[in-house]
Motif scaffolding. Structure first.
Motif, PDB file in Angstrom:
ATOM      1  N   PRO A  95      -4.811  -5.819  -3.226  1.00 12.47           N
ATOM      2  CA  PRO A  95      -4.737  -4.415  -3.288  1.00 12.47           C
ATOM      3  C   PRO A  95      -5.486  -3.942  -2.399  1.00 12.47           C
ATOM      4  O   PRO A  95      -5.485  -2.507  -1.937  1.00 12.47           O
ATOM      5  N   ARG A  96      -6.454  -4.462  -1.657  1.00 13.28           N
ATOM      6  CA  ARG A  96      -7.175  -3.954  -0.788  1.00 13.28           C
ATOM      7  C   ARG A  96      -6.607  -3.595   0.832  1.00 13.28           C
ATOM      8  O   ARG A  96      -5.874  -4.318   1.201  1.00 13.28           O
ATOM      9  N   ALA A  97      -7.233  -2.519   1.398  1.00 12.21           N
ATOM     10  CA  ALA A  97      -6.560  -2.297   2.790  1.00 12.21           C
ATOM     11  C   ALA A  97      -7.902  -2.894   3.545  1.00 12.21           C
ATOM     12  O   ALA A  97      -8.842  -2.273   3.817  1.00 12.21           O
TER      13      ALA A  97
ATOM     14  N   ILE B 297      -0.206  -0.474   4.234  1.00 13.23           N
ATOM     15  CA  ILE B 297       0.563  -0.160   3.114  1.00 13.23           C
ATOM     16  C   ILE B 297       0.189  -1.120   1.941  1.00 13.23           C
ATOM     17  O   ILE B 297       0.403  -2.282   2.183  1.00 13.23           O
ATOM     18  N   VAL B 298      -0.507  -0.833   0.931  1.00 19.92           N
ATOM     19  CA  VAL B 298      -1.004  -1.770  -0.036  1.00 19.92           C
ATOM     20  C   VAL B 298      -0.652  -1.598  -1.326  1.00 19.92           C
ATOM     21  O   VAL B 298      -0.184  -0.573  -1.767  1.00 19.92           O
ATOM     22  N   PRO B 299      -0.119  -2.681  -2.144  1.00 21.10           N
ATOM     23  CA  PRO B 299       0.085  -2.581  -3.453  1.00 21.10           C
ATOM     24  C   PRO B 299      -0.912  -1.914  -4.357  1.00 21.10           C
ATOM     25  O   PRO B 299      -2.263  -2.281  -4.072  1.00 21.10           O
ATOM     26  N   ALA B 300      -0.769  -1.249  -5.174  1.00 20.43           N
ATOM     27  CA  ALA B 300      -1.536  -0.313  -6.162  1.00 20.43           C
ATOM     28  C   ALA B 300      -2.473  -1.324  -7.203  1.00 20.43           C
ATOM     29  O   ALA B 300      -3.646  -1.142  -7.145  1.00 20.43           O
ATOM     30  N   THR B 301      -1.846  -2.387  -7.325  1.00 24.98           N
ATOM     31  CA  THR B 301      -2.339  -3.526  -8.071  1.00 24.98           C
ATOM     32  C   THR B 301      -1.494  -4.827  -7.589  1.00 24.98           C
ATOM     33  O   THR B 301      -0.714  -4.531  -6.961  1.00 24.98           O
ATOM     34  N   ALA B 302      -2.213  -5.844  -7.804  1.00 25.72           N
ATOM     35  CA  ALA B 302      -1.540  -7.160  -7.375  1.00 25.72           C
ATOM     36  C   ALA B 302      -0.144  -7.359  -7.969  1.00 25.72           C
ATOM     37  O   ALA B 302      -0.131  -7.125  -9.176  1.00 25.72           O
ATOM     38  N   GLY B 303       0.809  -7.507  -6.977  1.00 25.87           N
ATOM     39  CA  GLY B 303       2.187  -7.741  -7.569  1.00 25.87           C
ATOM     40  C   GLY B 303       2.926  -6.471  -7.724  1.00 25.87           C
ATOM     41  O   GLY B 303       3.948  -6.438  -8.153  1.00 25.87           O
ATOM     42  N   ALA B 304       2.456  -5.452  -7.621  1.00 29.20           N
ATOM     43  CA  ALA B 304       3.027  -4.056  -8.099  1.00 29.20           C
ATOM     44  C   ALA B 304       3.990  -3.699  -7.232  1.00 29.20           C
ATOM     45  O   ALA B 304       4.073  -3.874  -6.086  1.00 29.20           O
ATOM     46  N   SER B 305       5.042  -2.806  -7.585  1.00 24.07           N
ATOM     47  CA  SER B 305       6.063  -2.095  -7.045  1.00 24.07           C
ATOM     48  C   SER B 305       5.360  -0.842  -6.479  1.00 24.07           C
ATOM     49  O   SER B 305       6.133  -0.050  -5.729  1.00 24.07           O
TER      50      SER B 305
END
Length: 208
Positions: A114-116, A122-130
């Motif tokens: 989730p890090r930029a 464009i990063v996921p809010a949490t791991a594996g998130a949509s």
């Protein structure tokens, strides 16, 4: 494809640069494939006509890994996990209404981290998130426009909320491509000083 060729003929480097994106595809922890083209279109055999201009994208990790030129993409073996790269020297600066403009590309494959780590990502809010967040220099970009391309090449432009976030509708199995663009002021690129720079970032992930 005919649209791309016509645009390139009519607009020259300016049209080609703004119409194109760099993106990365990766299946599992296999080799990463770095493309230059229009991700919403089916790539022609042998790759996009402008692909030859993608010569040396910079990997954020595994910088010493050798890139092998294939038919339409650069292949590189990288450590397991998300892959990030950037390139500020694909297209030379071009003239636009008496001023110089240029383009910088950022690309990422994967949604585990989730890090930029790129300046524009464009990063996921949490791991594996949509749910994804558009980040520029560590800060969310409120109201950012993000183009979502599904595995079936269906595309939709979505607008991020005040926190730079948006929920990507994941309804099909396969690879999704997200892209966002910002036009900023003066900068110095390898091709020279420009009055404005287009920063284009992409993130791909596989739903399965």
């Amino acid at each position: 494809m005919k649209r791309l060729i016509l645009a390139a003929l009519m607009l020259g480097a300016c049209g080609a640069a703004q119409a194109h994106e760099v993106w990365i595809e990766r299946d599992g922890n296999g080799a990463a494939r770095i493309y230059l083209g229009e991700p919403g279109d089916v790539l022609p055999e042998g790759g996009d006509p402008e692909f030859a201009k993608l010569t040396a994208p910079k990997l954020l990790a595994g910088a010493d890994a050798a890139m092998v030129r294939k038919a339409g993409y650069l292949e590189v073996k990288t450590p397991a996990g998300d892959v990030r790269a950037w390139d500020d020297n694909v297209f030379a600066p071009w003239d636009s209404e008496g001023k110089k403009e240029g383009v910088v590309y950022y690309a990422r494959a994967g949604r585990n981290d989730p890090r930029a780590l790129l300046p524009f990502e464009i990063v996921p809010a949490t791991a594996g998130a949509s749910r994804f967040v558009v980040i520029r220099d560590g800060k969310p970009v409120a109201g950012a426009k993000v183009v979502v391309i599904t595995p079936e090449k269906w595309s939709k432009t979505m607008v991020a909320d005040a926190a730079g976030a948006l929920e990507v509708p994941v309804r099909e199995k396969g690879r999704y491509i997200l892209s966002a663009t910002q036009k900023e002021g003066a900068a110095t690129l390898p091709g020279g000083a420009v009055d404005a720079v287009h920063r284009i970032t992409t993130t791909t992930f596989v739903a399965g």
